[in-house]
Design a protein around this motif. Structure first.
Motif, short mmCIF file in Angstrom:
data_model
loop_
_atom_site.label_atom_id
_atom_site.label_comp_id
_atom_site.label_asym_id
_atom_site.label_seq_id
_atom_site.Cartn_x
_atom_site.Cartn_y
_atom_site.Cartn_z
N GLN A 21 -35.91 4.11 43.69
CA GLN A 21 -35.80 5.64 43.70
C GLN A 21 -36.75 5.98 44.72
N HIS A 22 -37.55 5.29 45.23
CA HIS A 22 -38.69 5.70 46.13
C HIS A 22 -38.32 5.10 47.66
N VAL A 23 -37.06 4.70 47.66
CA VAL A 23 -36.58 4.17 48.97
C VAL A 23 -35.80 5.17 49.67
N GLU A 24 -35.60 5.31 51.04
CA GLU A 24 -34.78 5.95 51.69
C GLU A 24 -33.52 5.16 51.56
N PRO A 25 -31.94 5.65 51.48
CA PRO A 25 -30.98 4.92 51.46
C PRO A 25 -30.68 3.99 52.44
N GLY A 26 -31.00 4.51 53.74
CA GLY A 26 -30.70 3.55 54.99
C GLY A 26 -31.69 2.29 54.79
N GLU A 27 -32.75 2.38 54.26
CA GLU A 27 -33.68 1.26 54.07
C GLU A 27 -33.35 0.21 52.84
N LEU A 28 -32.64 0.71 52.13
CA LEU A 28 -31.99 0.02 50.86
C LEU A 28 -30.83 -0.87 51.51
N THR A 29 -30.52 -0.70 52.76
CA THR A 29 -29.29 -1.47 53.05
C THR A 29 -29.85 -3.20 53.32
N ASN A 30 -31.06 -3.09 53.57
CA ASN A 30 -31.76 -4.38 53.51
C ASN A 30 -32.14 -5.25 52.41
N GLU A 31 -31.71 -4.47 51.10
CA GLU A 31 -31.90 -4.88 49.75
C GLU A 31 -30.82 -5.42 49.15
N VAL A 113 -27.32 -3.90 43.14
CA VAL A 113 -27.22 -5.31 43.72
C VAL A 113 -26.52 -5.24 45.00
N VAL A 114 -25.14 -4.84 44.85
CA VAL A 114 -24.08 -4.81 45.97
C VAL A 114 -24.13 -3.91 46.96
N LEU A 115 -24.53 -2.60 46.14
CA LEU A 115 -24.24 -1.52 46.86
C LEU A 115 -25.62 -0.23 46.83
N PRO A 116 -26.89 -1.00 46.94
CA PRO A 116 -27.79 0.08 46.35
C PRO A 116 -27.98 1.20 47.45
N ASP A 117 -27.84 0.81 48.76
CA ASP A 117 -27.75 1.85 49.77
C ASP A 117 -26.83 2.85 49.74
N ARG A 122 -25.17 8.33 47.84
CA ARG A 122 -24.05 9.09 46.88
C ARG A 122 -24.87 10.09 46.16
N TYR A 123 -25.96 9.76 45.20
CA TYR A 123 -26.76 10.31 44.47
C TYR A 123 -28.21 10.32 44.88
N ARG A 124 -28.65 11.40 45.55
CA ARG A 124 -29.98 11.37 46.14
C ARG A 124 -30.97 11.46 45.20
N GLU A 125 -30.80 12.45 44.12
CA GLU A 125 -31.86 12.44 42.96
C GLU A 125 -31.08 12.18 41.64
N PRO A 126 -30.92 11.05 41.65
CA PRO A 126 -30.07 10.55 40.45
C PRO A 126 -30.84 10.45 39.11
N THR A 127 -30.04 10.45 38.08
CA THR A 127 -30.44 10.30 36.84
C THR A 127 -30.02 8.91 36.46
N GLY A 128 -30.79 8.21 35.65
CA GLY A 128 -30.45 6.62 35.53
C GLY A 128 -29.11 6.36 34.87
N ASP A 129 -28.43 7.13 34.43
CA ASP A 129 -27.17 6.92 34.04
C ASP A 129 -25.92 6.83 35.29
N ARG A 130 -26.39 7.21 36.35
CA ARG A 130 -25.58 7.19 37.69
C ARG A 130 -25.46 5.69 37.85
N PHE A 131 -26.77 4.79 37.70
CA PHE A 131 -26.66 3.54 38.14
C PHE A 131 -26.76 2.38 37.00
#
Lengths: 256, 297
Positions: A21-31, A113-117, A122-131
């Motif tokens: 939640q505290h990481v920019e989507p672009g940076e999550l590509t590495n994860e 795992v496969v698509l965290p970024d 897609r949901y910048r300020e998501p609630t947990g049920d999105r993921f």
């Protein structure tokens, strides 16, 4: 052939969700990854998804996301098109059967795992049920697979021609009532098919839809929609829609 | 509770149902209540003979003899929450008509409990039908449901064999029951029995569950009893769980309520909660008794 996807255990899914939640989507590509120590396969029939299949799926999703502005901010319209393209892609490519697509932890695996970024883009300020594996009708990917599945007409040249009939929130209305509507794909397809031609007499689409759904839910126990041929089914929906419009008009007149 | 229909319906005996039959190659056998070997790639070839009084059925509903009525079979799958038409045929306006339902049911939409709903359905009311007769196409005149469990217990408690060190559970434990905290979430996908790869005795017994040795039976009885114990403990400990609440079918809450009823049919939850708190050893002993720990071993 049914393909089995791993189920991400709840504790791991929650941990990843909180961390990302505290990481920019672009940076999550590495994860992103194609396996996780807490992602397990249930010992049921089917073929376990090969790593290459997950890689291919990710590449295709990322490509569509990039066309919609990923990793930057997409416009609302871009998200709508993105959702429809992804819904078709997931339904065509995942090789899931409906019962497996009802297993929520497989969607947590895909999202975290496969698509965290792309998920957090897609949901910048998501609630947990999105993921997380809590509610498929809200899940960033699961709800799209189901949208494609419930509206697909496999026998037609374009099997997904009905997928865009309803906007996201209107389709959510239908999806959330799926069990009450008897899980009838025939009914949902027919509703998607006739909806654009239903005369709503200037009332808001959503208001009419809500009332139609209420009427269909009320009728479902005594009318077997799956016994009707397609033309009769479409007629039934038009008839309920006409009754809805009449009822809404009367309601407004009483309120004046 | 019986449903109130806004139209006349025929008496139940207008249809005499035969058994559901499964066709496999050249053989024909009665469809069992459990099909543990079923998987998504199985195509079920099913038949069912019936004798229907089509004239009497119409007459009892107030429908004229030229009304179009069908005999329809709809499948409904618990796991996918989907349903669809499996077979349909016209019902002649004759009494004593011998009919045979016969269809293939592919597995890709199914899973868990499969309901086969056999119905008489109005397609179109004929001229001269009564005002109290059903008139809307699709009206259900008569219905009977037969349920079959696909995949047996595997669907209720899917199993995964994993290394506990990797999934961050205590590495010496034998098994762990994954269970969602959300009582309203669907149990399917919320429950997963994890067996530790580092405990070959347990893994072996679970893998041999279809044809267990005597040693496997001891392990299976223990695991089964412990799974029920885990569910009962969860129900007892979770302050949000209320067995009188109307949890939707298939949810974790509904599962816990059902397990609690089956395990302790004569005791209410408050009594169990008190006993667990004040006499935990007796509570555990009661659970052993209720789950039949090692009884068949």
């Amino acid at each position: 052939m049914s393909i089995l996807y791993p189920r991400l255990l709840d504790s791991a899914a929650t941990e990843l969700y909180q961390r990302y939640q505290h990481v920019e989507p672009g940076e999550l590509t590495n994860e992103h990854a194609f396996a996780h120590p807490s992602a397990v396969f249930a010992a049921t029939g089917g073929h376990r998804v090969p790593r290459e299949h997950l890689q291919d799926l990710r590449e295709r999703v990322v490509k569509i996301a990039e066309e919609a502005g990923f990793p930057g901010g997409g416009r609302r319209r871009a998200h709508t098109d993105f959702d429809l393209d992804i819904a078709k892609l997931l339904h065509e490519r995942m090789g899931l059967v409906a019962a497996e697509a009802s297993v929520r932890p497989i969607w947590a695996f895909l999202a975290l795992v496969v698509l965290p970024d792309v998920s957090f883009w897609r949901y910048r300020e998501p609630t947990g049920d999105r993921f997380l594996a809590t509610d498929i009708t809200r899940h960033v990917w699961g709800r799209l697979w189901w949208r494609a599945h419930l509206t697909a007409v496999p026998t037609e040249t374009d099997p997904y021609r009905l997928i865009g009939t309803f906007n996201e929130s209107d389709f959510d209305q239908i999806f959330a009532r799926r069990a009450g509507l008897g899980g009838s794909r025939a009914l949902i397809r027919a509703l998607s098919d006739v909806w654009p031609s239903v005369a709503k007499s200037g009332f808001a689409d959503r208001r009419v839809l809500r009332d139609v759904l209420k009427r269909l839910l009320r009728t479902a126990p005594i009318i077997e929609f799956d016994a009707l041929d397609y033309a009769d089914l479409c007629d039934e929906i038009r008839r309920e829609a006409a009754a809805s419009v009449t009822a809404i008009r009367a309601e407004d007149q009483r309120a004046q | 509770m019986s449903r109130a229909y806004p139209y006349r319906r025929p008496p139940a005996d207008v249809v005499a149902t035969g058994p559901w039959l499964r066709v496999t190659g050249d053989s024909l056998e009665e469809l069992p209540l459990d099909l543990p070997d079923w998987d998504y790639e199985t195509i079920l070839h099913l038949r069912r003979p019936l004798r229907v009084d089509g004239f009497r059925a119409r007459q009892a509903c107030g429908l004229s003899p030229d009304s179009a009525v069908t005999l329809t079979v709809v499948w409904a799958a618990a796991n996918s929450s989907l349903r669809g038409q499996a077979w349909q045929g016209s019902l002649p306006a004759l009494d004593g008509a011998e009919l045979q339902i016969d269809f293939d049911l592919p597995g890709d939409e199914l899973g868990g409990r499969l309901d086969l709903e056999t119905s008489l359905i109005l397609r179109a009311a004929g001229t001269g039908s009564s005002a109290t007769a059903p008139s809307r196409p699709g009206s259900v005149l008569w219905r009977e449901v037969h349920s079959v469990m696909l995949q047996g217990d595997a669907v209720l408690f899917p199993l995964a064999i994993v290394d506990f060190e990797q999934v961050r559970y205590p590495s010496g434990a034998a098994w762990h029951l994954e269970l969602s905290e959300d009582l309203d979430s669907q149990a399917l996908g919320s429950i997963l029995l994890l067996a530790n790869k580092r405990r070959p005795v347990v893994v072996g017994a679970l893998e041999n569950a279809a044809d267990p040795s005597d040693a496997d039976r001891l392990v299976l009885s223990t695991v089964q009893s412990e799974v029920i114990r885990s569910l009962v403990e969860r129900a007892v400990v979770d302050k949000d769980f209320d067995p009188t609440h109307d949890y939707a079918t298939g949810t974790v809450g509904a599962l816990l309520a059902s397990v609690l009823r089956a395990t302790f049919p004569d005791r209410d939850l408050d009594a169990l909660r008190r006993e667990r708190q004040h006499e935990p050893i007796l509570f555990t002993t009661r659970l052993q008794n209720a789950t039949g720990l090692l009884a068949g071993a």
